[in-house]
Each structure stands twice: as structure tokens, then as C-alpha cells.
Design a protein around this motif. Structure first.
Motif, PDB file in Angstrom:
ATOM      1  N   LYS A   1      -9.381 -32.181 -23.450  1.00 42.81           N
ATOM      2  CA  LYS A   1     -10.573 -31.939 -23.145  1.00 42.81           C
ATOM      3  C   LYS A   1     -11.604 -33.050 -23.578  1.00 42.81           C
ATOM      4  O   LYS A   1     -11.203 -33.527 -24.541  1.00 42.81           O
TER       5      LYS A   1
ATOM      6  N   LYS B   1     -19.521 -24.659 -22.097  1.00 39.54           N
ATOM      7  CA  LYS B   1     -19.443 -25.179 -20.649  1.00 39.54           C
ATOM      8  C   LYS B   1     -20.688 -25.306 -19.879  1.00 39.54           C
ATOM      9  O   LYS B   1     -21.088 -26.301 -19.219  1.00 39.54           O
TER      10      LYS B   1
ATOM     11  N   GLU C   1     -22.911 -28.536 -18.904  1.00 39.00           N
ATOM     12  CA  GLU C   1     -23.233 -28.951 -17.426  1.00 39.00           C
ATOM     13  C   GLU C   1     -24.519 -29.080 -17.330  1.00 39.00           C
ATOM     14  O   GLU C   1     -24.999 -30.113 -16.321  1.00 39.00           O
TER      15      GLU C   1
ATOM     16  N   ASP D   1     -19.057 -32.649 -16.725  1.00 39.98           N
ATOM     17  CA  ASP D   1     -18.323 -31.894 -15.814  1.00 39.98           C
ATOM     18  C   ASP D   1     -17.775 -30.664 -16.706  1.00 39.98           C
ATOM     19  O   ASP D   1     -17.223 -30.916 -17.601  1.00 39.98           O
TER      20      ASP D   1
ATOM     21  N   GLN E   1     -15.641 -28.558 -16.148  1.00 42.86           N
ATOM     22  CA  GLN E   1     -14.026 -28.409 -16.141  1.00 42.86           C
ATOM     23  C   GLN E   1     -13.510 -29.246 -17.392  1.00 42.86           C
ATOM     24  O   GLN E   1     -12.400 -29.097 -17.620  1.00 42.86           O
ATOM     25  N   ASN E   2     -13.995 -30.190 -17.695  1.00 47.09           N
ATOM     26  CA  ASN E   2     -13.443 -31.190 -18.612  1.00 47.09           C
ATOM     27  C   ASN E   2     -13.778 -30.730 -19.949  1.00 47.09           C
ATOM     28  O   ASN E   2     -13.610 -31.573 -21.222  1.00 47.09           O
TER      29      ASN E   2
END
Length: 319
Positions: free
Chosen positions: A118, A250, A254, A259, A261-262
Motif C-alpha cells: 500500500k 482512504k 482521496e 487513489d 485503492q492504494n
């Protein structure tokens, strides 16, 4: 209580031997329990014995996990859980046999991939995530746990389990006692030292004290779950969950163009290690701050730090 139960020696011995022991952490043991419940359910469906299990049952189960899309590391964790439950019950482990070892080797070769790490959040990114948050109860909490988690290289479970009594202010900063750490297999606790920050807007100690003052928390979980109400949010007695911590990190990442998702809860911990190493902190000091037992583990947290600096051996070639 013990005096109200009629227990014989065999009962007590069985209870003692069923404890996970000091060789694994509480969180690892909880993971094994969860995995073994899944294995037991599988055995019930196929009418197979779970304890003791046959080698064929374990082999079929692990292959079923692979066909369900589970990664190799997850499959190995399930295999280890089966082994542990057999071991603590003094049973021969079907998971520690040549046939299962060969299966794992085949799965690694065919389906194993290098785990995608991550994103390690940088100091600049963390600053942008928190500096413009509104002056509200929920934002004060989020800012505090992000800055404390980043500065303390804390896992999300450590943030969630942090209690008021575990924080000791000093003239130089705060001393935090981590009572339930992944690598603390003996339960002795680990200590994290966080000095005062240079900048008021991003000082983790100021953010923490702002949250404690506003929330009125004086005992128990520091970072509380907040319940929606007609008047905003109400502070509960429960600590914020690890899943909620990850979701908030997260979401805030953003907002600054990263991102989601990362990003994960571990992005704070990895980011601390990477940023400290970039700024010249020694590997040994970074390793100590992360509470790692050896520096090899710490090195895996650091994202290609100084890979092209003057110590790169290619510079010595004179090309």
C-alpha cells in the motif's frame, strides 16, 4: 469464578494447554480462531472430521480456498491455523506433512505474486489531508488519530485500542504504551515516544489534546466511535473500529488526489518509516520506533529510500 466451579485437575490442565501461548500475539491467535471456524464449517458441509483432520481434508480445503480466489498468503494462514489447533490439542498435524508442504509449494509457484504494498503516505500528503478539516467534533477526532498514528507509526488496531491511561505527557512530548501489539507476544507492552511537532497545524500532540478537550474523554478508549444524532454526533463509550479508521484514511486521501485503492490503515505506519528514513533517520532508530525485532522487517517498510544517492554502487563504476 474459579471457586464456584467444580473443576478437576484434568479440566484445568486442558484449559491451560488450550491457551495460544507466548509464541504468537493475541491478534494472530484471533486470526487463527477465525480461520479454523471457516475450516470447521467446510468440514461440516462435506461431513469430514475437523479435529483431527485428515491430510486429504486439508488438501481439498486449501485447494478450495485457491479456487475461491484467496491469495497464497491467506491460504498459508489458514494452513497455519489448522496446524496450531492440532498442536495445542496434542494431535499430529495434517498441515505439517510432506503432501501439504508440496501443495503450498505448487500454489506459490503457480499463483503466488509479490504482494502489492500500500502507498506510504508522505508528510506533505498527511498535512494536506488534515490541515483544512472543519472545526467539528468528528474532524477533530480524525485529525488527531491520523497525526498520532502517523507520528507513532501505529497500526490501526493500536489506534483503536489506545486508552487514555496509556498516554503519559512529558516536557518533551508524550509517551504512549501500546498494550496490544502484533509483535508483542509476551504481553509486556511496547512504548512509543512522540515529541512536540514543529508546526502547530500538524503537531500530533496538539491535535490529540484538542480532541481530548473537546470530547471530554478522561478514561477508556481515546478515539471514540461517534453516533449520528439530530444535533451532529454523540460520543459513545466504544473505541473507533479498525475498519472505520481505514475507511476515513482512504476518504481523506482521496480528497487530496490519492487513489483510495492504494491506501490502507497501514499507509500511516509505512509512511512514517519511509519519511523518517528519507530525512536521514538511521535504520536502527526507525526500526526501534516501529517496534520491529529486526531491521530486515523495517527495510521492507521503506519505499526505495535513497536508492539513487551517492552510496549506490553504480556511482563507483565511473561510467
Amino acid at each position: 469464578m474459579l471457586h464456584s466451579e467444580k473443576l478437576n485437575f484434568d479440566d484445568l490442565l486442558e484449559r491451560a494447554e488450550s491457551l495460544p501461548g507466548g509464541e504468537i500475539s493475541e491478534s494472530t491467535w484471533e486470526g487463527y480462531q477465525s480461520d479454523f471456524r471457516v475450516f470447521t464449517a467446510y468440514c461440516n458441509i462435506w461431513e469430514r472430521e475437523a479435529l483431527p483432520a485428515s491430510v486429504e481434508t486439508v488438501e481439498a480445503y486449501l485447494k478450495a480456498l485457491q479456487e475461491k480466489g484467496r491469495c497464497v498468503d491467506t491460504i498459508i494462514h489458514h494452513k497455519n491455523a489448522i496446524h496450531k489447533f492440532h498442536a495445542i490439542n496434542n494431535m499430529a498435524s495434517p498441515a505439517d506433512t510432506p503432501k501439504i508442504k508440496l501443495l503450498i509449494k505448487k500454489l506459490r509457484r503457480e499463483f503466488g505474486t509479490k504482494p502489492k504494498r500500500k502507498h506510504a503516505l508522505t508528510t506533505e500528503e498527511v498535512t494536506r489531508m488534515v490541515v483544512n478539516l472543519p472545526d467539528t467534533l468528528i474532524s477533530k477526532r480524525n485529525k488527531a488519530f491520523i497525526l498520532v498514528g502517523f507520528a507513532g507509526a501505529m497500526r490501526r488496531s493500536e489506534i483503536s485500542n489506545l486508552e487514555f491511561e496509556d498516554i503519559a505527557p512529558t516536557d518533551d512530548g508524550i509517551k504512549i504504551t501500546i498494550r496490544k501489539a502484533k509483535t508483542d507476544t509476551t504481553g509486556e507492552g511496547q512504548t512509543v515516544y512522540i515529541p512536540w511537532g514543529t508546526h502547530k497545524e500538524t503537531c500530533p500532540i496538539r491535535a490529540l489534546f484538542d480532541w481530548l478537550t473537546l470530547s471530554g474523554v478522561k478514561t477508556g478508549p481515546v478515539f471514540r466511535s461517534l453516533a449520528p444524532s439530530p444535533f451532529g454526533y454523540t460520543i459513545t463509550k466504544r473505541g473507533i473500529s479498525g475498519a472505520t479508521i481505514a475507511r476515513i484514511i482512504k476518504a481523506l486521501a482521496e480528497t487530496v488526489g490519492i487513489d483510495p485503492q492504494n491506501v490502507a490503515g497501514h499507509s500511516l505506519r509505512r509512511g512514517c518509516a519511509t519519511e523518517a528514513a528519507k530525512s536521514g533517520a538511521s535504520l536502527i532508530r526507525v526500526s526501534r520506533h516501529l517496534r520491529h525485532k529486526n531491521t530486515d522487517t523495517t527495510q521492507g517498510y521503506i519505499d526505495d529510500v535513497n536508492s539513487f544517492d551517492e552510496n549506490n554502487p553504480v556511482h563507483k563504476l565511473g561510467l
